[in-house]
Write an enzyme that holds these catalytic residues in place. Structure first.
Site, short mmCIF file in Angstrom:
data_model
loop_
_atom_site.label_atom_id
_atom_site.label_comp_id
_atom_site.label_asym_id
_atom_site.label_seq_id
_atom_site.Cartn_x
_atom_site.Cartn_y
_atom_site.Cartn_z
N PRO A 133 0.84 -1.26 -0.08
CA PRO A 133 -0.09 0.02 0.01
C PRO A 133 0.89 1.24 0.02
CG PRO A 133 -0.34 -1.03 2.15
CD PRO A 133 0.27 -1.95 1.19
N ASN A 134 0.35 2.09 -0.77
CA ASN A 134 0.88 3.63 -0.98
C ASN A 134 2.11 3.71 -1.78
OD1 ASN A 134 -1.24 4.66 0.71
ND2 ASN A 134 -0.53 3.67 2.47
N ARG A 173 4.78 11.17 -2.63
CA ARG A 173 4.43 10.79 -1.28
C ARG A 173 5.85 11.04 -0.40
NH1 ARG A 173 4.67 4.53 1.21
NH2 ARG A 173 3.94 5.05 3.23
N TYR A 185 10.93 8.80 1.03
CA TYR A 185 11.16 7.82 0.06
C TYR A 185 11.72 8.19 -1.33
CZ TYR A 185 7.80 5.92 3.40
OH TYR A 185 7.40 5.45 4.68
N ASN A 200 8.17 -5.34 -0.65
CA ASN A 200 7.97 -4.28 -0.06
C ASN A 200 6.70 -4.16 0.56
OD1 ASN A 200 7.91 -1.77 1.68
ND2 ASN A 200 8.73 -0.76 0.08
N ALA A 230 3.23 -0.67 5.00
CA ALA A 230 2.85 -0.48 6.32
C ALA A 230 2.24 -2.06 6.92
CB ALA A 230 1.56 0.33 6.47
N GLU A 277 12.47 -9.37 2.25
CA GLU A 277 11.99 -8.11 2.53
C GLU A 277 12.71 -6.82 2.10
OE1 GLU A 277 9.83 -8.17 6.54
OE2 GLU A 277 10.06 -5.85 6.66
N HIS A 311 12.83 -2.43 1.94
CA HIS A 311 12.27 -1.14 2.48
C HIS A 311 12.91 -0.04 1.92
CE1 HIS A 311 9.26 -2.81 4.94
NE2 HIS A 311 10.30 -3.62 5.44
N ARG A 321 13.18 5.26 12.46
CA ARG A 321 11.95 6.21 12.20
C ARG A 321 11.11 5.81 13.54
NH1 ARG A 321 9.20 5.27 6.70
NH2 ARG A 321 8.06 7.11 7.47
C1 DQA Z 1 8.21 1.43 3.65
C2 DQA Z 1 8.23 1.53 5.44
C3 DQA Z 1 6.93 1.31 5.95
O1 DQA Z 1 7.01 1.57 7.34
C4 DQA Z 1 5.86 2.06 5.21
O2 DQA Z 1 4.51 2.04 5.85
C5 DQA Z 1 5.71 2.21 4.00
C6 DQA Z 1 7.08 2.17 3.13
C7 DQA Z 1 9.51 1.58 3.15
O3 DQA Z 1 9.83 1.16 2.08
O4 DQA Z 1 10.45 2.36 3.73
O5 DQA Z 1 4.85 2.31 3.11
O6 DQA Z 1 7.92 -0.03 3.56
#
Ligand code: DQA
Length: 146
Positions: free
Chosen positions: A10-11, A18, A23, A74, A77, A98, A100, A107
């Site tokens: 998501p997102n 964003r 990011y 990735n 959240a 995994e 990120h 953070r």
């Molecule tokens: C993320 C880190 C997560 O905590 C966050 O909710 C994201 C992006 C990252 O790539 O740094 O959506 O996965």
């Protein structure tokens, strides 16, 4: 040629717009294109998927996971609380990494726990695009494929 799934949660469709200070300014399409270029050099086939929906992410992993040689994910959240996503990765018995973009340990505290990492070979965070690129280069070196 090994086939690797690249899944974003998501997102992450909003990358570039964003919170660019966290990011970066690269869009998801640009990130995927750079990863695709690297994959061609490394002779790896990639299949990309992004969704904001937990159910769609699980369905994709269930459908594609048995046939693929690896998963770069990735989870956004969902990293921090989706037992269902974790179970899906475990269910298809795929090797996963995994990734990120941001360094979760620099953070908020709620980001400092992953419920996904335990079903992954490893975890890369804080390197932006290079988190994905390092995961890809790992799979290029270790996956047989045909
Ligand atoms: C993320 C880190 C997560 O905590 C966050 O909710 C994201 C992006 C990252 O790539 O740094 O959506 O996965």
């Amino acid at each position: 040629m090994p086939k690797i799934l690249v899944v974003n949660g998501p997102n992450l469709n909003l990358l570039g717009k964003r919170e660019p200070e966290v990011y970066g300014t690269q869009s998801l399409d640009e990130l995927n294109r750079s990863l695709g270029d690297l994959a061609s050099e490394l002779k790896v086939e990639l299949k990309f998927f992004q969704s904001n929906s937990e159910a769609e992410l699980i369905d994709f992993i269930q459908t594609e996971g048995f046939e693929a040689d690896g998963l770069i994910i990735n989870p956004g959240a969902f990293t921090h609380y989706s037992y269902a996503l974790r179970d899906a990765i475990a269910a298809v018995d795929i090797e996963a990494v995994e990734v990120h973009l941001s360094n979760l340990y620099a953070r908020e505290e709620f980001r400092q726990k992953s419920v996904i990492a335990g079903v992954c070979t490893g975890y890369l965070a804080g390197f932006g695009f290079y988190s994905y690129a390092m995961a890809l280069s790992y799979f290029a070196d270790t996956s047989g494929g045909e």
